[in-house]
Each structure stands twice: as structure tokens, then as C-alpha cells.
Design a protein around this motif. Sequence first.
Motif, short mmCIF file in Angstrom:
data_model
loop_
_atom_site.label_atom_id
_atom_site.label_comp_id
_atom_site.label_asym_id
_atom_site.label_seq_id
_atom_site.Cartn_x
_atom_site.Cartn_y
_atom_site.Cartn_z
N GLY A 17 1.80 15.47 -21.23
CA GLY A 17 1.94 14.13 -20.68
C GLY A 17 1.91 14.23 -19.16
O GLY A 17 1.80 15.32 -18.59
N GLU A 18 2.01 13.10 -18.48
CA GLU A 18 1.98 12.95 -17.02
C GLU A 18 0.54 13.06 -16.52
O GLU A 18 -0.11 14.08 -16.69
N SER A 19 0.08 11.99 -15.88
CA SER A 19 -1.35 11.88 -15.59
C SER A 19 -1.89 13.02 -14.74
O SER A 19 -2.97 13.55 -15.03
N ASN A 20 -1.16 13.44 -13.69
CA ASN A 20 -1.73 14.50 -12.84
C ASN A 20 -1.71 15.85 -13.55
O ASN A 20 -2.57 16.69 -13.30
N ALA A 21 -0.74 16.05 -14.46
CA ALA A 21 -0.70 17.30 -15.22
C ALA A 21 -1.85 17.36 -16.23
O ALA A 21 -2.50 18.39 -16.41
N VAL A 22 -2.12 16.23 -16.87
CA VAL A 22 -3.19 16.17 -17.87
C VAL A 22 -4.54 16.46 -17.22
O VAL A 22 -5.33 17.27 -17.72
N VAL A 23 -4.83 15.82 -16.09
CA VAL A 23 -6.14 16.00 -15.46
C VAL A 23 -6.29 17.41 -14.90
O VAL A 23 -7.38 17.98 -14.93
N PHE A 24 -5.21 18.00 -14.40
CA PHE A 24 -5.26 19.38 -13.93
C PHE A 24 -5.51 20.34 -15.09
O PHE A 24 -6.34 21.24 -15.01
N CYS A 25 -4.80 20.12 -16.18
CA CYS A 25 -4.94 20.98 -17.37
C CYS A 25 -6.39 20.97 -17.87
O CYS A 25 -7.00 22.02 -18.08
N ALA A 119 -5.07 11.72 -7.60
CA ALA A 119 -5.53 10.44 -7.07
C ALA A 119 -6.47 9.75 -8.05
O ALA A 119 -6.40 8.54 -8.26
N ALA A 120 -7.36 10.53 -8.69
CA ALA A 120 -8.31 9.96 -9.65
C ALA A 120 -7.59 9.40 -10.87
O ALA A 120 -7.97 8.36 -11.42
N ALA A 121 -6.54 10.07 -11.32
CA ALA A 121 -5.78 9.60 -12.47
C ALA A 121 -4.91 8.40 -12.13
O ALA A 121 -4.50 7.66 -13.03
N SER A 122 -4.64 8.18 -10.84
CA SER A 122 -3.85 7.03 -10.42
C SER A 122 -4.72 5.78 -10.25
O SER A 122 -4.33 4.69 -10.66
N SER A 123 -5.90 5.96 -9.65
CA SER A 123 -6.76 4.80 -9.41
C SER A 123 -7.63 4.45 -10.61
O SER A 123 -8.11 3.33 -10.74
N GLY A 124 -7.84 5.41 -11.50
CA GLY A 124 -8.60 5.19 -12.72
C GLY A 124 -7.83 5.76 -13.90
O GLY A 124 -6.64 6.00 -13.81
N ALA A 125 -8.51 5.95 -15.00
CA ALA A 125 -7.87 6.52 -16.20
C ALA A 125 -8.47 7.90 -16.46
O ALA A 125 -8.77 8.26 -17.60
N VAL A 126 -8.64 8.67 -15.40
CA VAL A 126 -9.33 9.95 -15.49
C VAL A 126 -8.45 11.00 -16.15
O VAL A 126 -7.33 11.26 -15.70
#
Length: 299
Positions: A17-25, A119-126
Motif C-alpha cells: 500500500g501507499e502510493s509512492n511505495a507502490v510506484v517505486f516497487c 509526484a506522478a502517483a499524487s497528480s495521477g493514478a500512476v
Amino acid sequence: PYQAGHRPALGSDVAWGESNAVVFCNSVLGARTNRYGDFLDIACAITGRAPDYGLHRPENRLARLVFDVSGLSASFLASEIAWPVLGSLYGREVGNAIGVVTGVAGHPGEDALKAFGAAAASSGAVGLFHIAGVTPEAPDVAAILAGPEPEAVIRVTPEMVAKARAGLSTAAAAKTIDAVAIGSPHLSHAEFDSLERLIAGRQLAVPVYACTGRHALALLEKDGRRKRLEASGVVIVADTCVVVTPIMPDIGNGVLMTNSGKFAHYAPGNTGYAVLYASLADCVESAVLGKPVFTDVAA
């Protein structure tokens, strides 16, 4: 945690979970997870299973569009300020689509990729991005595209970047600042190195709230650097951040400067502070003087 030792291997399935963790993973490590919400991730942990859909499936991880940054200057792409701005622009442009960034000459560093993804996960659903020649699943564009040609090509111009950068600030006319907040995602040990070097033992006129994890904090305490930073006016925040915990004083009409695209996105609504976005170097100089300083590289 993903910068403190818990780094799943390329191609492994996890439930984060957590948007920045997901996109990094997904993007930087090349492991596989969807954006799991609270309690569903716990259910995955209890059962040792995750739903077989979405970004767990290799075919869903292929890029369908190209985000071309070759029109931007090499000096800008090599700067720290570029990656949160580009991430914010990327998120707004692609939404939840999978894209591949092209035009990046060399690896910008893990902290830059961390900032881009957050930043991408905050402004979009990346949940996943690729950078050709940089991220592990994209040795080149052809290897990661879903078809022979992309469905769309977004050619990033300096004007687009300038607009995205301006959009991260909500207090552009401010003559003074009340605080600086950095560390969303949490500061790494290398980022603390940069912070200490930029402060250079000077006294800050306004506090710098430096958000980090307990692992990075333990290293700071081990070599005595925490005391030096705090003596200069740095407020170290461990295992949380100022946009989810009421740490900064409620002063009304406050102005916060940050180098974090994620902080810039959430701080006005969560803290009541208006935001100025700048590089880490300018954040530090502004904190020393108590007023905004901008010397950043243009796109």
C-alpha cells in the motif's frame, strides 16, 4: 522501508500500500504489486496470496504511450528539481496508463526516481512507469511497448515544464516563508548528506522539517549528525510527515517551501499552508534568509 533493506526482487509478487511505495516497487525495483488499500494488503499478508490481476500480470505492465523528454535541456534533466516537476506533469498527462519515458541520457539516481514516482502517483493514478535504459523492465523502448507503435506520444516542451512547475506553487507572490518541509517520500541517508552540506553549519531563520524513517535516523544518531542538524534549526520528523500529522504550528496564512512534488500537492489542503516549490538548495537558502530564493535551472 524500500530504502532500508526490504527490497523485493525483480519479478516477485508482493502486496503493498501507499502510493509512492507502490510506484517505486513496480517501477524502480521491478517487483509486482497493485495499489492495495488498507486491510486488503493485510488480507494478502494473512493468506500469502494476492489477486491475480492488474500489475501482477506481465502483459498489463507493458507501456502503451511514450513520454518524450528529449526536448528538455541536459542541465535541467541533470538537476534535482527536474524530477518532481516531471513526475507531476507525467501523472496529469497519463492518469493510470502505463507509459515509458524516453530522452533520458543516463540514470538520474534512485532518489530522483523516488521523487518522480511520488509526484506522478499524487497528480495521477500512476502505479508503474518505465524509463528507457534506466528502469529494469525497459532496456529500450521496443522491449517494453505493448505494440509496434505507441498509442500516443507526449512530447514534453520547456513550456509544459514551466507550467507544471508553476502549478506546484500556490503562494508565488510570497515575500517571506514560515517553514520548509522536505522528505516526502522520506529522506534517504544521501539526501541528509546533501542537506547538511547545503546548510554548512549556518543557523536557519525558519525551521526545516526533515521527514525520514527510523533507519535513516539511526544512522544520523550514530555519527552525531542529528545534533548538528538540530542545532542549526532542522526539525527531524521520524516515521510520519507534516501533511498527515499536525506537527507544524497552525499560524494561519503560513507559507511553506518544499522540494517535494508530493508535499506541494497535498500540503495546502492538509496543513493550511500555501506552498512554494523549489530545489533543495533554494529551500535551504530560503530557510537561512527567511524569504524565498530561486536560482533553479530552466528546462
